[in-house]
Design an enzyme around this catalytic site. Structure first.
Site, PDB file in Angstrom:
ATOM      1  CG  HIS A 155      -1.847   1.173   1.334  1.00 27.19           C
ATOM      2  ND1 HIS A 155      -3.094   1.088   1.905  1.00 27.19           N
ATOM      3  CD2 HIS A 155      -1.724   2.472   0.935  1.00 27.19           C
ATOM      4  CE1 HIS A 155      -3.688   2.278   1.871  1.00 27.19           C
ATOM      5  NE2 HIS A 155      -2.867   3.141   1.282  1.00 27.19           N
TER       6      HIS A 155
ATOM      7  CG  HIS B 110      -1.329   6.603  -2.164  1.00 32.35           C
ATOM      8  ND1 HIS B 110      -2.606   6.572  -2.665  1.00 32.35           N
ATOM      9  CD2 HIS B 110      -1.403   6.104  -0.909  1.00 32.35           C
ATOM     10  CE1 HIS B 110      -3.430   6.093  -1.733  1.00 32.35           C
ATOM     11  NE2 HIS B 110      -2.718   5.808  -0.655  1.00 32.35           N
ATOM     12  CG  ASP B 111      -0.136   8.003  -8.007  1.00 34.90           C
ATOM     13  OD1 ASP B 111      -0.196   8.545  -6.897  1.00 34.90           O
ATOM     14  OD2 ASP B 111      -0.963   8.223  -8.913  1.00 34.90           O
TER      15      ASP B 111
ATOM     16  CD1 TRP C   9      -6.153  14.054   6.430  1.00 32.21           C
ATOM     17  CD2 TRP C   9      -6.217  13.775   4.209  1.00 32.21           C
ATOM     18  NE1 TRP C   9      -6.033  12.711   6.161  1.00 32.21           N
ATOM     19  CE2 TRP C   9      -6.085  12.505   4.818  1.00 32.21           C
ATOM     20  CE3 TRP C   9      -6.282  13.839   2.816  1.00 32.21           C
ATOM     21  CZ2 TRP C   9      -6.016  11.321   4.087  1.00 32.21           C
ATOM     22  CZ3 TRP C   9      -6.215  12.657   2.086  1.00 32.21           C
ATOM     23  CH2 TRP C   9      -6.073  11.410   2.711  1.00 32.21           C
TER      24      TRP C   9
ATOM     25  CG  PHE D 104      -0.969  14.171  -3.420  1.00 37.26           C
ATOM     26  CD1 PHE D 104      -0.288  13.129  -4.041  1.00 37.26           C
ATOM     27  CD2 PHE D 104      -1.427  13.980  -2.129  1.00 37.26           C
ATOM     28  CE1 PHE D 104      -0.078  11.922  -3.373  1.00 37.26           C
ATOM     29  CE2 PHE D 104      -1.216  12.778  -1.459  1.00 37.26           C
ATOM     30  CZ  PHE D 104      -0.539  11.758  -2.087  1.00 37.26           C
TER      31      PHE D 104
ATOM     32  N   GLY E 185      -8.504   9.590  -1.349  1.00 39.22           N
ATOM     33  CA  GLY E 185      -8.784  10.954  -0.906  1.00 39.22           C
ATOM     34  C   GLY E 185      -9.289  10.897   0.529  1.00 39.22           C
TER      35      GLY E 185
ATOM     36  CD  GLU F  48      -6.399   7.370   5.705  1.00 39.79           C
ATOM     37  OE1 GLU F  48      -7.021   7.277   4.624  1.00 39.79           O
ATOM     38  OE2 GLU F  48      -5.268   7.886   5.790  1.00 39.79           O
TER      39      GLU F  48
ATOM     40  CG  HIS G 254      -5.287   3.627   6.249  1.00 34.82           C
ATOM     41  ND1 HIS G 254      -4.061   3.913   6.794  1.00 34.82           N
ATOM     42  CD2 HIS G 254      -5.306   4.230   5.034  1.00 34.82           C
ATOM     43  CE1 HIS G 254      -3.372   4.657   5.939  1.00 34.82           C
ATOM     44  NE2 HIS G 254      -4.096   4.853   4.863  1.00 34.82           N
TER      45      HIS G 254
HETATM   46  O1  LIG Z   1      -3.849   7.629   3.314  1.00 34.92           O
HETATM   47  C1  LIG Z   1      -4.521   7.947   2.313  1.00 34.92           C
HETATM   48  N1  LIG Z   1      -5.863   7.816   2.323  1.00 34.92           N
HETATM   49  C2  LIG Z   1      -6.632   8.161   1.269  1.00 34.92           C
HETATM   50  N2  LIG Z   1      -6.129   8.663   0.151  1.00 34.92           N
HETATM   51  C3  LIG Z   1      -4.808   8.835   0.091  1.00 34.92           C
HETATM   52  C4  LIG Z   1      -3.947   8.485   1.136  1.00 34.92           C
HETATM   53  N3  LIG Z   1      -2.694   8.779   0.754  1.00 34.92           N
HETATM   54  C5  LIG Z   1      -2.769   9.263  -0.499  1.00 34.92           C
HETATM   55  N4  LIG Z   1      -4.045   9.317  -0.892  1.00 34.92           N
HETATM   56  C6  LIG Z   1      -4.574   9.803  -2.159  1.00 34.92           C
HETATM   57  O2  LIG Z   1      -3.868   9.205  -3.208  1.00 34.92           O
HETATM   58  C7  LIG Z   1      -3.755  10.108  -4.278  1.00 34.92           C
HETATM   59  C8  LIG Z   1      -2.477   9.809  -5.043  1.00 34.92           C
HETATM   60  O3  LIG Z   1      -2.459   8.480  -5.439  1.00 34.92           O
HETATM   61  C9  LIG Z   1      -3.762  11.473  -3.662  1.00 34.92           C
HETATM   62  O4  LIG Z   1      -4.465  12.377  -4.457  1.00 34.92           O
HETATM   63  C10 LIG Z   1      -4.419  11.294  -2.314  1.00 34.92           C
HETATM   64  O5  LIG Z   1      -5.711  11.828  -2.344  1.00 34.92           O
HETATM   65 ZN   LIG Z   2      -3.358   5.182   1.254  1.00 35.58          ZN
END
Ligand SMILES: O=c1[nH]cnc2c1ncn2[C@@H]1O[C@H](CO)[C@@H](O)[C@H]1O
Ligand SMILES: [Zn+2]
Length: 483
Positions: A77, A79-80, A162, A169, A284, A315, A340
């Site tokens: 887990h 994110h890009d 947040w 981002f 998000g 989360e 989460h």
């Molecule tokens: O912990 C998280 N919970 C929900 N969304 C997330 C979390 N971390 C990142 N992003 C979401 O992933 C996108 C990029 O892939 C971001 O725009 C952010 O909104």
């Molecule tokens: Zn995440």
């Protein structure tokens, strides 16, 4: 009672070999020293301190350095665009043709060839901005992460942190979606995992438009191809790395029509790249976005295809809110894992379901601390899940944004903060195995990967013991220290 209690912990059924036992003795030496020092001086116990402050001290921990060497299996887990170390991110800002512009006190980036700079913003070359203003570079650095000196003051509530998180981002978007950077960023994300002894990745991506200097735009289907090409390059350079898959994870803060489009896109992507696309998620801030229940018809439509779900759910610190209820919908929609699941310990029925259906909970301790769900990681609900043998994997979420790197920092927190003083190599071994067991690989691929992982594991034991013998005879680091 004691033995019944500890026999429920993750890893408790493992029986250590003689070699593993020797390595465990070393590990526990490090752990108990650090743990008991914390017990005596609670203010120094690193999982209880905000990560912005504890990071540099964690790097000096012998437990942490042990965990870095340990073959951790998979990262499931992240994110890009929040994956790489902030050092690498910063170095990208020295790229040719990179322009910057400040609006509403936030920096935006974009690459242009000189003749094609647009008027959307008052763009200037980042190189020029640096030359013109000696404090620009310090400002630029603040834009790449959410790190601040005094998080309690700067981020009074979850919405404040947040908001800054989402702005980050947005700042990075124009920098990272330039095609050459997009590919080198993904390559670097894989490299940092590989160097952290992680062999396989499943990551969430929104599949943003990617651009070239000449104006060419790559849409989602082509963007996936860019990932696949980069992965191939990486595997050519590092043949021991097993591979990566993408979980298509667009924003949840959208209307029903947009989710209709997600369904079409996800179905098409899975058809085109059945092996690379692992599944679907929505991302998000959950408290502010739409709950899963809002999109049930669309998600049921998607469930008819062979796409698996990997939903972020609960989360949150709230109980009984729509965010918290996402746990129920995720399970009802037959999610493969839960991102989460922070609220899960408040729901006995969901706890039963995840255990009986083997739905893994992806725990990202540092993310939950920095994004204000829990200050002291000893109070993280994952401690209960680990102690009670729930299907758990340890994940890193967005390491780039808080100055972490790859997976070991979160593993350190799980080992020191979320588990017992007594938990040992058995827990770490099971967590590594869990990351493969609960991955999206099919059974055949899993067993191949498991064999590769076992080789790494045995090599790791050898290396640790060799180093230990060396230390015993030579003291520290030099032959001059022979006693
Ligand atoms: O912990 C998280 N919970 C929900 N969304 C997330 C979390 N971390 C990142 N992003 C979401 O992933 C996108 C990029 O892939 C971001 O725009 C952010 O909104
Ligand atoms: Zn995440």
């Amino acid at each position: 009672m004691l033995s019944s209690d500890s026999s429920q912990m993750i890893g408790s059924s493992i029986v250590l070999s003689d070699k593993e036992q020797q390595v465990n003795d070393l590990l526990m030496n490090y752990k108990l020293k650090e743990y008991d020092e914390g017990f005596n001086n609670p203010g120094n116990f690193l999982p209880a301190v905000n990560f912005f402050k504890s990071k540099s001290k964690i790097e000096q921990s012998e437990v942490f350095n042990f965990i870095r060497k340990l073959p951790k299996g998979a990262s499931l887990h992240s994110h890009d665009t929040a994956s790489v170390s902030s050092e690498f991110l910063y170095n990208l800002t020295y790229s040719d043709n990179l322009y910057g512009c400040v609006t509403n006190e936030r920096l935006q980036f974009h690459f242009f060839s000189e003749s094609m700079v647009d008027n959307v913003c008052k763009w200037k070359l980042v190189e020029q901005l640096r030359q013109e203003n000696s404090s620009f570079d310090d400002f630029l650095k603040t834009q790449l992460t959410i790190i601040v000196d005094d998080p309690v003051k700067v981020y009074p509530s979850i919405n404040d942190v947040w908001s800054r998180f989402m702005q980050t981002f947005s700042t990075l978007s124009g920098l990272l979606t330039y095609r050459p950077v997009f590919q080198s960023y993904f390559y670097q994300a894989l490299k940092e995992l590989y160097e952290d002894n992680v062999m396989y990745l499943e990551f969430r991506g929104t599949l943003p438009d990617v651009y070239e200097l000449n104006g060419t735009i790559y849409k989602a289907e082509e963007v996936v191809k860019l990932y696949i090409d980069t992965l191939q390059d990486f595997k050519r350079d590092y043949p021991n790395f097993h591979g990566a898959r993408l979980i298509y994870a667009p924003s949840r803060n959208v209307d029903n029509e947009t989710v209709d489009n997600y369904v079409v896109a996800a179905t098409k992507l899975k058809e085109l790249y059945p092996d690379f696309i692992a599944g679907f998620d929505l991302v998000g801030q959950e408290d502010l976005g739409k709950p899963l229940i809002q999109f049930i018809p669309q998600l049921l439509e998607l469930a008819k295809t062979n796409i698996k779900f990997f939903f972020h759910a609960a989360e949150t610190d709230w109980i009984g809110t729509s965010t918290d209820m996402n746990l129920f919908d995720a399970v009802l929609l037959n999610t493969t894992r839960i991102g989460h699941g922070f609220g899960i310990t408040k729901h006995p029925q969901i706890l039963q379901e995840v255990k009986s259906r083997s739905i893994a909970i992806e725990i990202s301790p540092i993310s939950n601390q920095v994004l204000k769900l829990v200050d002291d990681l000893r109070n993280h609900p994952g401690a209960f899940l680990i102690a009670s043998g729930y299907p758990v994997v340890i994940t890193c979420d967005d390491p780039s944004f808080w100055g972490a790197k790859a997976l070991s920092y979160d593993w350190y927190m799980a080992f020191m903060g979320l588990s017992s003083r007594e938990s040992d190599l058995k827990l770490l071994k099971q967590l590594a195995m869990n990351s493969l067991i609960y991955s999206a690989m099919d059974e055949e691929e899993k067993s191949d990967t498991f064999i590769e992982w076992e080789k790494q594991w045995n090599q790791f034991l050898e290396d640790i013991l060799k180093k230990d013998v060396f230390m015993k005879y030579f003291g520290c680091c030099s032959v001059n220290n022979i006693k």
